[in-house]
Design a protein around this motif. Structure first.
Motif, PDB file in Angstrom:
ATOM      1  N   GLY A  10       4.314   4.201  -1.087  1.00 61.49           N
ATOM      2  CA  GLY A  10       3.772   5.309  -1.891  1.00 61.49           C
ATOM      3  C   GLY A  10       2.279   5.125  -2.070  1.00 61.49           C
ATOM      4  N   GLY A  12      -0.077   6.884  -3.491  1.00 59.36           N
ATOM      5  CA  GLY A  12      -0.578   7.870  -4.449  1.00 59.36           C
ATOM      6  C   GLY A  12      -1.603   7.239  -5.366  1.00 59.36           C
ATOM      7  N   THR A  13      -1.680   7.750  -6.593  1.00 57.05           N
ATOM      8  CA  THR A  13      -2.681   7.247  -7.558  1.00 57.05           C
ATOM      9  C   THR A  13      -2.601   5.729  -7.700  1.00 57.05           C
ATOM     10  OG1 THR A  13      -2.494   9.324  -8.761  1.00 57.05           O
ATOM     11  CG2 THR A  13      -3.458   7.471  -9.953  1.00 57.05           C
ATOM     12  N   ILE A  14      -1.412   5.216  -7.907  1.00 61.69           N
ATOM     13  CA  ILE A  14      -1.255   3.772  -8.117  1.00 61.69           C
ATOM     14  C   ILE A  14      -1.257   3.029  -6.781  1.00 61.69           C
ATOM     15  CG2 ILE A  14       0.312   1.986  -9.017  1.00 61.69           C
ATOM     16  CD1 ILE A  14      -1.139   3.627 -11.187  1.00 61.69           C
ATOM     17  N   ASP A  35       4.313   6.128   3.307  1.00 63.42           N
ATOM     18  CA  ASP A  35       4.367   7.367   2.518  1.00 63.42           C
ATOM     19  C   ASP A  35       5.201   8.411   3.244  1.00 63.42           C
ATOM     20  OD1 ASP A  35       3.653   9.659   0.748  1.00 63.42           O
ATOM     21  OD2 ASP A  35       2.196   8.227  -0.053  1.00 63.42           O
ATOM     22  N   VAL A  63       8.171   6.803   5.620  1.00 61.95           N
ATOM     23  CA  VAL A  63       9.483   6.631   4.963  1.00 61.95           C
ATOM     24  C   VAL A  63      10.457   7.652   5.541  1.00 61.95           C
ATOM     25  CG1 VAL A  63       8.461   5.751   2.830  1.00 61.95           C
ATOM     26  CG2 VAL A  63       8.977   8.186   3.009  1.00 61.95           C
ATOM     27  N   SER A  95       5.278   1.925  -5.398  1.00 62.41           N
ATOM     28  CA  SER A  95       4.583   2.879  -6.280  1.00 62.41           C
ATOM     29  C   SER A  95       4.917   4.293  -5.829  1.00 62.41           C
ATOM     30  CB  SER A  95       3.078   2.622  -6.253  1.00 62.41           C
ATOM     31  OG  SER A  95       2.634   2.464  -4.921  1.00 62.41           O
ATOM     32  N   PRO A  97       7.162   7.884  -6.391  1.00 61.09           N
ATOM     33  CA  PRO A  97       7.371   8.611  -7.648  1.00 61.09           C
ATOM     34  C   PRO A  97       8.533   8.013  -8.451  1.00 61.09           C
ATOM     35  CG  PRO A  97       7.155  10.124  -5.793  1.00 61.09           C
ATOM     36  CD  PRO A  97       7.235   8.760  -5.204  1.00 61.09           C
ATOM     37  N   VAL A 100      12.330   7.072  -7.407  1.00 59.33           N
ATOM     38  CA  VAL A 100      12.490   6.875  -5.960  1.00 59.33           C
ATOM     39  C   VAL A 100      12.582   5.376  -5.637  1.00 59.33           C
ATOM     40  CG1 VAL A 100      11.390   7.247  -3.703  1.00 59.33           C
ATOM     41  CG2 VAL A 100      11.333   9.048  -5.432  1.00 59.33           C
ATOM     42  N   ASN A 104      14.686   3.137  -2.894  1.00 65.07           N
ATOM     43  CA  ASN A 104      14.069   2.213  -1.931  1.00 65.07           C
ATOM     44  C   ASN A 104      14.629   0.800  -2.090  1.00 65.07           C
ATOM     45  OD1 ASN A 104      12.484   4.247  -0.927  1.00 65.07           O
ATOM     46  ND2 ASN A 104      10.661   3.700  -2.109  1.00 65.07           N
ATOM     47  N   GLN A 118       6.896   0.002 -10.459  1.00 60.97           N
ATOM     48  CA  GLN A 118       5.969   0.461 -11.495  1.00 60.97           C
ATOM     49  C   GLN A 118       6.731   1.082 -12.665  1.00 60.97           C
ATOM     50  OE1 GLN A 118       2.501  -0.004 -11.617  1.00 60.97           O
ATOM     51  NE2 GLN A 118       2.899  -1.357  -9.881  1.00 60.97           N
ATOM     52  N   GLY A 120       7.401   3.960 -13.908  1.00 57.29           N
ATOM     53  CA  GLY A 120       8.247   5.155 -13.887  1.00 57.29           C
ATOM     54  C   GLY A 120       9.697   4.876 -13.536  1.00 57.29           C
ATOM     55  N   ARG A 178      -3.755  10.888 -22.122  1.00 54.30           N
ATOM     56  CA  ARG A 178      -4.266  11.852 -21.127  1.00 54.30           C
ATOM     57  C   ARG A 178      -3.049  12.505 -20.456  1.00 54.30           C
ATOM     58  NH1 ARG A 178      -1.178  10.609 -17.818  1.00 54.30           N
ATOM     59  NH2 ARG A 178      -1.374   9.398 -15.911  1.00 54.30           N
ATOM     60  N   ASP A 181      -3.567  12.894 -14.167  1.00 59.45           N
ATOM     61  CA  ASP A 181      -4.638  12.143 -13.509  1.00 59.45           C
ATOM     62  C   ASP A 181      -5.673  13.121 -12.963  1.00 59.45           C
ATOM     63  OD1 ASP A 181      -3.610   9.603 -13.935  1.00 59.45           O
ATOM     64  OD2 ASP A 181      -2.259   9.776 -12.221  1.00 59.45           O
ATOM     65  N   GLN A 310      -5.888   4.639 -17.046  1.00 56.49           N
ATOM     66  CA  GLN A 310      -4.476   4.648 -16.627  1.00 56.49           C
ATOM     67  C   GLN A 310      -4.261   4.440 -15.142  1.00 56.49           C
ATOM     68  OE1 GLN A 310      -6.064   7.519 -17.367  1.00 56.49           O
ATOM     69  NE2 GLN A 310      -5.643   8.909 -15.691  1.00 56.49           N
TER      70      GLN A 310
HETATM   71  N1  LIG Z   1      -0.609   7.744 -12.537  1.00 59.87           N
HETATM   72  C1  LIG Z   1      -0.707   6.851 -13.497  1.00 59.87           C
HETATM   73  O1  LIG Z   1      -1.605   6.904 -14.319  1.00 59.87           O
HETATM   74  C2  LIG Z   1       0.309   5.730 -13.587  1.00 59.87           C
HETATM   75  C3  LIG Z   1      -0.029   4.618 -14.378  1.00 59.87           C
HETATM   76  C4  LIG Z   1       0.854   3.532 -14.428  1.00 59.87           C
HETATM   77  C5  LIG Z   1       2.060   3.587 -13.757  1.00 59.87           C
HETATM   78  N2  LIG Z   1       2.386   4.694 -13.017  1.00 59.87           N
HETATM   79  C6  LIG Z   1       3.679   4.676 -12.299  1.00 59.87           C
HETATM   80  O2  LIG Z   1       3.413   4.385 -10.919  1.00 59.87           O
HETATM   81  C7  LIG Z   1       4.382   5.034 -10.091  1.00 59.87           C
HETATM   82  C8  LIG Z   1       3.677   5.940  -9.108  1.00 59.87           C
HETATM   83  O3  LIG Z   1       2.955   6.931  -9.826  1.00 59.87           O
HETATM   84  P1  LIG Z   1       1.691   7.696  -9.195  1.00 59.87           P
HETATM   85  O4  LIG Z   1       0.998   8.350 -10.329  1.00 59.87           O
HETATM   86  O5  LIG Z   1       0.936   6.778  -8.307  1.00 59.87           O
HETATM   87  O6  LIG Z   1       2.442   8.827  -8.334  1.00 59.87           O
HETATM   88  P2  LIG Z   1       1.804   9.759  -7.212  1.00 59.87           P
HETATM   89  O7  LIG Z   1       2.609  11.011  -7.220  1.00 59.87           O
HETATM   90  O8  LIG Z   1       0.319   9.833  -7.350  1.00 59.87           O
HETATM   91  O9  LIG Z   1       2.099   8.954  -5.845  1.00 59.87           O
HETATM   92  C9  LIG Z   1       3.398   8.757  -5.333  1.00 59.87           C
HETATM   93  C10 LIG Z   1       3.289   8.635  -3.808  1.00 59.87           C
HETATM   94  O10 LIG Z   1       4.573   8.282  -3.278  1.00 59.87           O
HETATM   95  C11 LIG Z   1       4.818   9.069  -2.111  1.00 59.87           C
HETATM   96  N3  LIG Z   1       6.268   9.131  -1.858  1.00 59.87           N
HETATM   97  C12 LIG Z   1       7.137  10.172  -2.035  1.00 59.87           C
HETATM   98  N4  LIG Z   1       8.391   9.814  -1.672  1.00 59.87           N
HETATM   99  C13 LIG Z   1       8.323   8.504  -1.286  1.00 59.87           C
HETATM  100  C14 LIG Z   1       9.291   7.565  -0.809  1.00 59.87           C
HETATM  101  N5  LIG Z   1      10.583   7.896  -0.651  1.00 59.87           N
HETATM  102  N6  LIG Z   1       8.877   6.302  -0.515  1.00 59.87           N
HETATM  103  C15 LIG Z   1       7.580   5.951  -0.651  1.00 59.87           C
HETATM  104  N7  LIG Z   1       6.617   6.805  -1.116  1.00 59.87           N
HETATM  105  C16 LIG Z   1       6.980   8.065  -1.402  1.00 59.87           C
HETATM  106  C17 LIG Z   1       4.176  10.410  -2.463  1.00 59.87           C
HETATM  107  O11 LIG Z   1       3.944  11.188  -1.285  1.00 59.87           O
HETATM  108  C18 LIG Z   1       2.890   9.953  -3.141  1.00 59.87           C
HETATM  109  O12 LIG Z   1       1.845   9.698  -2.212  1.00 59.87           O
HETATM  110  C19 LIG Z   1       5.338   5.748 -11.053  1.00 59.87           C
HETATM  111  O13 LIG Z   1       6.407   4.859 -11.350  1.00 59.87           O
HETATM  112  C20 LIG Z   1       4.487   5.963 -12.297  1.00 59.87           C
HETATM  113  O14 LIG Z   1       5.237   6.102 -13.466  1.00 59.87           O
HETATM  114  C21 LIG Z   1       1.527   5.760 -12.909  1.00 59.87           C
END
Ligand SMILES: NC(=O)c1ccc[n+]([C@@H]2O[C@H](COP(=O)([O-])OP(=O)(O)OC[C@H]3O[C@@H](n4cnc5c(N)ncnc54)[C@H](O)[C@@H]3O)[C@@H](O)[C@H]2O)c1
Length: 349
Positions: A10, A12-14, A35, A63, A95, A97, A100, A104, A118, A120, A178, A181, A310
């Motif tokens: 994943g 994404g943000t994290i 991803d 994936v 990391s 969603p 998920v 995995n 993480q 979530g 907040r 993101d 965050q």
């Molecule tokens: N955003 C925040 O501020 C923050 C802070 C701390 C913890 N978290 C936690 O981190 C985790 C990820 O959050 P995020 O904000 O980075 O989410 P995000 O939506 O920014 O990123 C998630 C990524 O995972 C990809 N994805 C989708 N299906 C997938 C799969 N089957 N296998 C692998 N990757 C896949 C998505 O395409 C995306 O790029 C969550 O558990 C969230 O609760 C988020």
């Protein structure tokens, strides 16, 4: 030195930040990222020739359910499948969603790979609910660790810092959260505050990791994207935590930055801008900030406000989790010190 091989699920943000965090740890190797879709984050990586932090090349794996043609369309090179990646690593940082990661995990179990999840994910996904400072030793040698959420990670840093000074009995918090993101649209264009039911999960999570402390709290969502602010009221078991003692302890903590309003740190936005001025990738800050001019005494209790960046706050504690799970260091002191060294945390002290 044999490096520990790490993959990130994943991007994404994290996940982007975890990949960068691993690329900066000289005793770890980032084997690849995985991803589902060619998101803008992955397209930006492609535009940089797949080169991330520390000049490290990030190999991309797909994936299950990903459409290879969607990646080909943008000329994004693919190194293999998710299982290919899992077979090459010692540990996965998941990391994806929320929710998920539990799916995995079936693959991690099948292939005998350790994993760090993480905030979530449900707590039941892991053997240990982990924080680098508050319970590092519980994670040593374990297969599945789950990190605390961003707010809880920062909150525990501050409470653990005081708890080491004078044992803490009680904590009461208010989180000004907040809502999304930077770059997110899924919450719409808002101009409202929204209440959560009490007690907030962060207070409950703190008690899971620090069971000797009674914690409760309230959370209010706010329509901003650059950082949460938490006000924290801490009651010691006995004696008094004076303002001077608390500030001195916060100043010494490597992952806490003490700031003042008079210096110009008026709020979350000042800290975000400062991180950008520092040249930090994506304007990230690994430290939480505590406003010295927010620290007040109330009888024997102490109250203060912290800023939680965050998107980046859980990265150091996730690196600690790799160190604990892989038995790279066996104690909190050694493990957190190595993470801090490679992420250059505390260089401003
Ligand atoms: N955003 C925040 O501020 C923050 C802070 C701390 C913890 N978290 C936690 O981190 C985790 C990820 O959050 P995020 O904000 O980075 O989410 P995000 O939506 O920014 O990123 C998630 C990524 O995972 C990809 N994805 C989708 N299906 C997938 C799969 N089957 N296998 C692998 N990757 C896949 C998505 O395409 C995306 O790029 C969550 O558990 C969230 O609760 C988020």
């Amino acid at each position: 030195m044999t490096k520990v091989k790490v993959g990130v699920a994943g991007y994404g943000t994290i996940g982007q930040r975890l990949a960068d965090g691993v690329a900066l740890q000289e005793d770890m190797e980032l084997v690849g990222i995985a991803d589902l879709v060619p998101s803008l984050s992955i397209r930006a990586l492609r535009e940089n020739d797949m080169i991330g932090a520390n000049n490290v090349k990030y190999d991309l794996y797909l994936v299950d359910g990903a459409d290879p043609a969607a990646f080909e369309k943008y000329d994004i090179p693919v190194a293999g499948s998710f299982e290919d990646l899992c077979q090459k690593v010692d540990i996965m940082l998941d990391s994806s969603p929320g929710g998920v990661g539990a799916k995995n995990k079936l693959i991690y179990e099948k292939l005998g790979v350790k994993a760090v999840f993480q905030g979530g994910e449900a707590n039941s996904v892991a053997d240990v609910f982990f924080h680098g400072y508050a319970n590092y030793e519980k994670g040593v040698g374990k297969d599945y660790l789950k990190l605390t959420s961003c707010n809880t990670t920062g909150l525990i840093r501050a409470v653990d810092c005081l708890d080491r000074l004078i044992p803490v009995e009680k904590v009461a918090i208010t989180i000004i959260r907040r809502v999304a993101d930077p770059g997110d649209y899924h919450r719409g264009l808002t101009n409202a505050l929204q209440m959560d039911k009490a007690p907030s999960h962060q207070a409950l999570d703190l008690m899971t990791i620090m069971p000797h402390i009674d914690a409760t709290g309230i959370l209010v969502h706010t329509p901003v994207t650059h950082g949460h602010i938490i006000t924290v009221l801490v009651t010691p078991k006995e004696g008094k935590i004076t303002k001077e003692l608390a500030i001195e302890a916060f100043r010494k903590h490597p992952r806490i930055r003490t700031v003042t309003i008079d210096e110009g740190f008026k709020g979350n936005a000042s800290l975000f801008k400062y991180a950008r001025d520092l040249g930090n990738r994506r304007g990230d800050m690994y430290e939480i900030a505590i406003w010295e001019d927010s620290v007040v005494e109330s009888g024997n209790d102490i109250m203060f406000a912290i800023n939680i960046p965050q998107e980046s706050v859980t990265i150091p504690e996730t690196m600690d989790a790799v160190r604990a799970a892989m038995k790279m260091q066996l104690t909190c002191e050694e493990g957190t010190a190595e993470t801090n060294k490679y992420l250059k945390i505390g260089r401003f002290k």
